[in-house]
Scaffold this active site. Structure first.
Site, PDB file in Angstrom:
ATOM      1  N   HIS A  43       4.674  -4.613  10.806  1.00 53.80           N
ATOM      2  CA  HIS A  43       4.998  -3.803  12.110  1.00 53.80           C
ATOM      3  C   HIS A  43       5.367  -4.599  13.220  1.00 53.80           C
ATOM      4  O   HIS A  43       4.297  -5.627  13.372  1.00 53.80           O
ATOM      5  CB  HIS A  43       4.142  -2.666  12.177  1.00 53.80           C
ATOM      6  CG  HIS A  43       3.929  -1.422  11.532  1.00 53.80           C
ATOM      7  ND1 HIS A  43       4.831  -0.235  11.573  1.00 53.80           N
ATOM      8  CD2 HIS A  43       3.355  -1.350  10.308  1.00 53.80           C
ATOM      9  CE1 HIS A  43       4.592   0.477  10.647  1.00 53.80           C
ATOM     10  NE2 HIS A  43       3.836   0.023   9.809  1.00 53.80           N
TER      11      HIS A  43
ATOM     12  N   HIS B  46       0.996  -1.252   0.087  1.00 52.73           N
ATOM     13  CA  HIS B  46      -0.027   0.025   0.044  1.00 52.73           C
ATOM     14  C   HIS B  46       0.822   1.222  -0.019  1.00 52.73           C
ATOM     15  O   HIS B  46       2.122   1.106   0.246  1.00 52.73           O
ATOM     16  CB  HIS B  46      -1.084  -0.108   1.069  1.00 52.73           C
ATOM     17  CG  HIS B  46      -0.471   0.182   2.535  1.00 52.73           C
ATOM     18  ND1 HIS B  46       0.360  -0.574   3.000  1.00 52.73           N
ATOM     19  CD2 HIS B  46      -0.424   1.165   3.312  1.00 52.73           C
ATOM     20  CE1 HIS B  46       0.945  -0.478   4.372  1.00 52.73           C
ATOM     21  NE2 HIS B  46       0.194   0.809   4.697  1.00 52.73           N
TER      22      HIS B  46
ATOM     23  N   HIS C 203      -7.586  -0.657   5.598  1.00 50.86           N
ATOM     24  CA  HIS C 203      -6.540   0.338   5.971  1.00 50.86           C
ATOM     25  C   HIS C 203      -6.274   1.281   5.220  1.00 50.86           C
ATOM     26  O   HIS C 203      -6.520   2.645   5.419  1.00 50.86           O
ATOM     27  CB  HIS C 203      -5.266  -0.629   6.429  1.00 50.86           C
ATOM     28  CG  HIS C 203      -4.003   0.410   6.603  1.00 50.86           C
ATOM     29  ND1 HIS C 203      -3.860   0.847   8.047  1.00 50.86           N
ATOM     30  CD2 HIS C 203      -2.756   0.335   6.031  1.00 50.86           C
ATOM     31  CE1 HIS C 203      -2.861   1.559   8.223  1.00 50.86           C
ATOM     32  NE2 HIS C 203      -2.289   1.433   6.869  1.00 50.86           N
TER      33      HIS C 203
ATOM     34  N   HIS D  66       1.377   3.969   1.763  1.00 53.77           N
ATOM     35  CA  HIS D  66       1.917   4.967   3.073  1.00 53.77           C
ATOM     36  C   HIS D  66       3.629   4.871   2.648  1.00 53.77           C
ATOM     37  O   HIS D  66       4.183   3.750   2.551  1.00 53.77           O
ATOM     38  CB  HIS D  66       1.862   4.086   4.301  1.00 53.77           C
ATOM     39  CG  HIS D  66       0.104   4.445   4.627  1.00 53.77           C
ATOM     40  ND1 HIS D  66      -0.695   3.670   5.449  1.00 53.77           N
ATOM     41  CD2 HIS D  66      -0.540   5.647   4.117  1.00 53.77           C
ATOM     42  CE1 HIS D  66      -1.625   4.318   5.464  1.00 53.77           C
ATOM     43  NE2 HIS D  66      -2.018   5.520   4.744  1.00 53.77           N
TER      44      HIS D  66
ATOM     45  N   ASP E 220      -0.306  -3.744   6.449  1.00 54.28           N
ATOM     46  CA  ASP E 220      -0.759  -3.140   7.459  1.00 54.28           C
ATOM     47  C   ASP E 220      -2.168  -3.524   7.804  1.00 54.28           C
ATOM     48  O   ASP E 220      -3.045  -2.809   8.313  1.00 54.28           O
ATOM     49  CB  ASP E 220      -0.724  -1.467   7.590  1.00 54.28           C
ATOM     50  CG  ASP E 220       0.673  -1.007   7.833  1.00 54.28           C
ATOM     51  OD1 ASP E 220       1.643  -1.990   8.007  1.00 54.28           O
ATOM     52  OD2 ASP E 220       0.772   0.055   7.666  1.00 54.28           O
TER      53      ASP E 220
ATOM     54  N   ASP F 114       5.933   4.583   5.020  1.00 51.85           N
ATOM     55  CA  ASP F 114       6.952   3.844   5.574  1.00 51.85           C
ATOM     56  C   ASP F 114       6.547   2.528   4.897  1.00 51.85           C
ATOM     57  O   ASP F 114       7.528   1.492   5.414  1.00 51.85           O
ATOM     58  CB  ASP F 114       6.346   3.559   7.294  1.00 51.85           C
ATOM     59  CG  ASP F 114       4.964   3.082   7.358  1.00 51.85           C
ATOM     60  OD1 ASP F 114       4.047   3.731   6.701  1.00 51.85           O
ATOM     61  OD2 ASP F 114       4.753   2.296   8.124  1.00 51.85           O
ATOM     62  N   HIS F 115       6.235   2.486   3.671  1.00 47.79           N
ATOM     63  CA  HIS F 115       6.173   1.187   3.218  1.00 47.79           C
ATOM     64  C   HIS F 115       6.765   1.305   1.611  1.00 47.79           C
ATOM     65  O   HIS F 115       7.239   0.386   1.200  1.00 47.79           O
ATOM     66  CB  HIS F 115       4.820   0.700   2.831  1.00 47.79           C
ATOM     67  CG  HIS F 115       4.105   0.341   4.319  1.00 47.79           C
ATOM     68  ND1 HIS F 115       4.055  -1.258   4.696  1.00 47.79           N
ATOM     69  CD2 HIS F 115       3.647   0.820   5.323  1.00 47.79           C
ATOM     70  CE1 HIS F 115       3.555  -1.135   5.807  1.00 47.79           C
ATOM     71  NE2 HIS F 115       3.292   0.041   6.181  1.00 47.79           N
TER      72      HIS F 115
HETATM   73 FE    FE Z   1       2.901   0.928   8.059  1.00 44.87          FE
HETATM   74 ZN    ZN Z   2      -0.158   1.790   6.657  1.00 41.51          ZN
END
Ligand code: FE
Ligand code: ZN
Length: 265
Positions: free
Chosen positions: A175, A56, A120, A58, A137, A60-61
């Site tokens: 995570h 996805h 999410h 985001h 996530d 942090d990915h």
């Molecule tokens: Fe994340």
């Molecule tokens: Zn995420």
């Protein structure tokens, strides 16, 4: 399975999953939120980055994508149709199969199936191969992602879809939230021996500096309140929070998710 899965820690609590074979230099990574830890690990182990799987959009990915593509210009980048993810070389959708070049004979090369698991985010996907699930996530050990630009209904349905996969499925979540999530699970089911045992096991893993992941669906179905929305004790706890009776697993899920959002983290 002849594919090896290792974790590369990133940021405070992300895992970038590294897929490799016992021999050879081919490898793939899932959700490289930053490039440096990936580069360091691949250089240390003499690996060549063949593929990147994105779940996805985001940051942090996907934050490491651009730099990894500059270093390995031939890399294939798989991900969902979403203009917020720049640099995909192949857009994939529910039911697609992902073949990783360089992984022939590894057992997973033709077996990675794409699952749409929105909630999410609206375009979140997961990758499933053999008994492994890279779920980003969507599902966490003892928890699940928050609802950002998807809906509660979507996330509830996506988790039901995941829960219906074989019980031995290993879930490679993105995570390390396990202990905090288990704290919430204990609020929901204070008398659960399974939750108490999971807390003890996770504390031991963390004390040794080890990831608590992957988890299995069998374990999640025993401890994860978001997968236990038809259990009487979970329904009762969700109804206490909501202050009303709830009609069905999606309403129970929504109450649990709001409870955790508002009162817990
Ligand atoms: Fe994340
Ligand atoms: Zn995420």
């Amino acid at each position: 399975m002849s594919l090896i899965v290792e974790s590369i820690p990133a940021f405070a609590d992300n895992y970038i999953w590294l897929l490799r074979r016992p021999e050879g230099t081919a490898c793939a990574v899932v959700d490289p939120g930053e490039a440096e830890p990936v580069i360091t690990r691949l250089r240390r182990d003499g690996l060549r980055l063949d593929a990147i799987l994105i779940t996805h959009h985001h940051a942090d990915h996907i934050g490491g994508l651009a730099k990894l593509r500059r270093l390995w210009p031939e890399v294939e980048v798989f991900g969902p149709a979403d203009r917020r993810i720049p640099g995909l070389t192949r857009v994939v959708t529910d039911g697609d199969r992902v073949s990783l070049s360089g992984f022939e004979g590894a057992g997973l090369e033709s077996a990675f199936e794409v699952l749409a698991v929105p909630g999410h985010t609206a375009t979140h996907i997961a990758y499933r191969g053999d008994d492994g699930l890279f779920c980003g996530d969507t599902l966490f050990a003892a928890g699940c992602g928050r609802v950002f630009d998807g809906t509660f209904e979507q996330l509830a349905a996506s988790l039901r879809r995941i829960a219906a996969l074989p019980a031995q499925t290993r879930c490679y979540c993105a995570h390390e939230y396990t202990l905090a999530n288990l704290g919430f699970a204990r609020w929901v089911e204070p008398d659960s021996p399974a939750v108490a045992a999971a807390i003890a096991a996770a504390e031991q893993r963390r004390a040794q500096g080890q990831p608590t992941l992957p988890t299995t669906l069998a374990e999640e179905c025993a401890v994860n309140p978001f997968l236990r929305t038809t259990e009487p004790a979970v329904i009762a706890a969700a109804e206490r929070f909501a202050g009303a009776s709830l009609d069905g697993p999606t309403q129970v899920f929504t109450a649990l998710r709001r409870w955790k959002d508002e009162r817990y983290d």
